[in-house]
Design an enzyme around this catalytic site. Structure first.
Site, short mmCIF file in Angstrom:
data_model
loop_
_atom_site.label_atom_id
_atom_site.label_comp_id
_atom_site.label_asym_id
_atom_site.label_seq_id
_atom_site.Cartn_x
_atom_site.Cartn_y
_atom_site.Cartn_z
N HIS A 60 53.89 40.71 19.76
CA HIS A 60 53.03 40.22 20.85
C HIS A 60 53.85 39.35 21.81
O HIS A 60 55.02 39.05 21.57
CB HIS A 60 51.91 39.33 20.27
CG HIS A 60 50.88 40.07 19.49
ND1 HIS A 60 49.56 40.17 19.89
CD2 HIS A 60 50.96 40.76 18.32
CE1 HIS A 60 48.89 40.87 19.00
NE2 HIS A 60 49.71 41.24 18.04
N HIS A 88 47.49 44.01 22.23
CA HIS A 88 46.97 43.45 23.48
C HIS A 88 47.69 44.17 24.63
O HIS A 88 48.93 44.15 24.69
CB HIS A 88 47.19 41.94 23.53
CG HIS A 88 46.40 41.22 22.49
ND1 HIS A 88 46.93 40.28 21.64
CD2 HIS A 88 45.08 41.33 22.16
CE1 HIS A 88 45.98 39.84 20.82
NE2 HIS A 88 44.86 40.46 21.12
N GLU A 90 55.46 36.49 18.18
CA GLU A 90 55.27 36.18 19.61
C GLU A 90 56.65 36.06 20.25
O GLU A 90 57.44 35.20 19.87
CB GLU A 90 54.51 34.85 19.76
CG GLU A 90 53.16 34.80 19.05
CD GLU A 90 52.07 35.60 19.77
OE1 GLU A 90 52.28 35.98 20.94
OE2 GLU A 90 51.02 35.83 19.14
N GLU A 144 50.64 42.67 26.93
CA GLU A 144 51.81 42.02 26.31
C GLU A 144 52.94 43.04 26.28
O GLU A 144 53.18 43.73 25.28
CB GLU A 144 51.42 41.47 24.94
CG GLU A 144 50.30 40.43 25.10
CD GLU A 144 49.77 39.88 23.78
OE1 GLU A 144 50.27 40.25 22.71
OE2 GLU A 144 48.84 39.06 23.85
#
Ligand SMILES: O=C(O)CCC(=O)N[C@@H](CCC(=O)O)C(=O)O
Ligand SMILES: [Zn+2]
Length: 343
Positions: free
Chosen positions: A163, A64, A227, A67
């Site tokens: 991410h 992404h 994450e 990010e």
């Protein structure tokens, strides 16, 4: 191609973003310590030490484009390797996923790349946009990298797909453990990620088309979507929050073995994914505040989301929300719910 410049400054990512044509054809060269560098295409670079130890490591970031913290972490590791600041002991492949989305500071340009793996890129309309083409290219790069490792007799495989979350999270750093088709969840992997500063884990309940599931399912890699905090623009991350993950990834690459903390169930939050709620209608809406952080729980029977003809309710005590996003394309995941569990 100014190879000398690349080795001196190590700016592989900057060149990949600004002058992708430099890497239009694959490039191979070696570093002073004998490490072979292979640049497959813009944003895809691997390092093979002259006498590799037993791990084949894949680190991906920027699947992404907005990010940025993981992209900055990996950029720094690549720079350190290219400039000889440190040496790889294991084979390592870096993938900077969505370069055009980085340029516009968006999650994606046309389509969410992290729904296009395990061949999804070629289904439906096929390879009709840059994200689909790139997802296939990333898959091929991982497949070739792992298969080459096999030829040299190495076969421990891991893949950390890094991410950041769109919204804040009660537990700032967490990881999605892809579905393992009944194979045991590995405590040693939770220990490794805990050393990275990740204390919360989501155990998946089914196959997905994410990048980490691809490497896990097709190559038996210890793979995770990790994450690391909240989305921020390039240069606006507080890098002190990522010290542990930077150090631990560096140790993974540059040391034979990483010294791991003991497995302490009291220090970890483990959840199983209970509901995967997809947006199926135009009027899909979430029934909580836009700024409700990930891992907020709601009472039993609370209506979390609704769309024409259906309400999605809390089914279990302590059920909490993760990755809510009402604006996803129709047919895509708009919300996960998780329930506390243990290994
Ligand atoms: O914060 C969000 O809503 C999304 C953050 C993100 O990109 N998460 C990954 C998770 C992938 C997985 O489930 O393994 C994604 O949605 O692609
Ligand atoms: Zn992401």
């Amino acid at each position: 191609m100014p190879l000398q410049q690349l080795r001196q400054h190590g700016q592989f990512l900057a060149l990949s973003r600004q002058q992708p044509n430099l890497f239009a054809s694959p490039i191979e060269f070696s570093l002073d310590d004998g490490t072979q560098v292979f640049i497959r295409s813009p944003g895809i670079i691997s390092f093979t030490p002259s006498k590799p130890e037993g791990k084949d490591i894949v680190l991906s970031s920027g699947v992404h484009g907005n990010e940025t913290a993981p992209i900055e972490i990996c950029d720094e590791l690549v720079q350190g390797l290219l400039t000889g600041q440190f040496s790889a002991r294991h084979r390592v492949l870096f993938l900077f996923g969505n370069l055009p989305a980085m340029e516009i500071g968006e999650r994606f340009v046309e389509e969410n790349m992290n729904r296009l793996f395990s061949g999804a890129h070629s289904k439906g309309p096929g390879l009709v946009n840059a994200e689909r083409v790139r997802a296939k290219e990333l898959e091929d790069a991982v497949a070739d990298f792992y298969q080459q490792g096999e030829q040299t007799g190495q076969n421990y495989r891991c893949h950390y797909d890094l991410h950041t979350a769109i919204r804040g999270s009660k537990n700032e750093k967490f990881a999605v453990y892809p579905y393992r088709h009944g194979q045991p969840w590995k405590k040693s992997q939770l220990q490794f990620l805990f050393a990275c500063g990740v204390n919360t884990f989501l155990l998946s309940n089914g196959p997905t088309t994410t990048f980490s599931y691809y490497s896990s399912n097709e190559f038996g890699a210890d793979a995770f979507t990790v994450e690391l905090g909240k989305v921020a623009a390039f240069g606006e991350n507080d890098m002190s929050r990522f010290a542990q993950v930077r150090e631990t990834l560096l140790a993974l690459i540059s040391q034979d073995e990483v010294a791991l903390p003991g497995y302490d169930p009291n220090a970890l939050h483990v959840f199983r994914i209970n509901q995967v709620i997809n947006r199926t209608k135009e009027d899909f809406r979430l029934n909580f505040a836009d700024d409700a952080p990930n891992f907020t729980d709601f009472p039993l029977d609370y209506v979390l989301a609704e769309e024409e003809g259906v309400q999605y309710k809390v089914q279990e005590q302590g059920e909490a929300i993760v990755f809510p996003n009402a604006k996803v394309a129709i047919g895509q995941r708009a919300l996960l719910t998780v329930v506390p569990t243990s290994l």
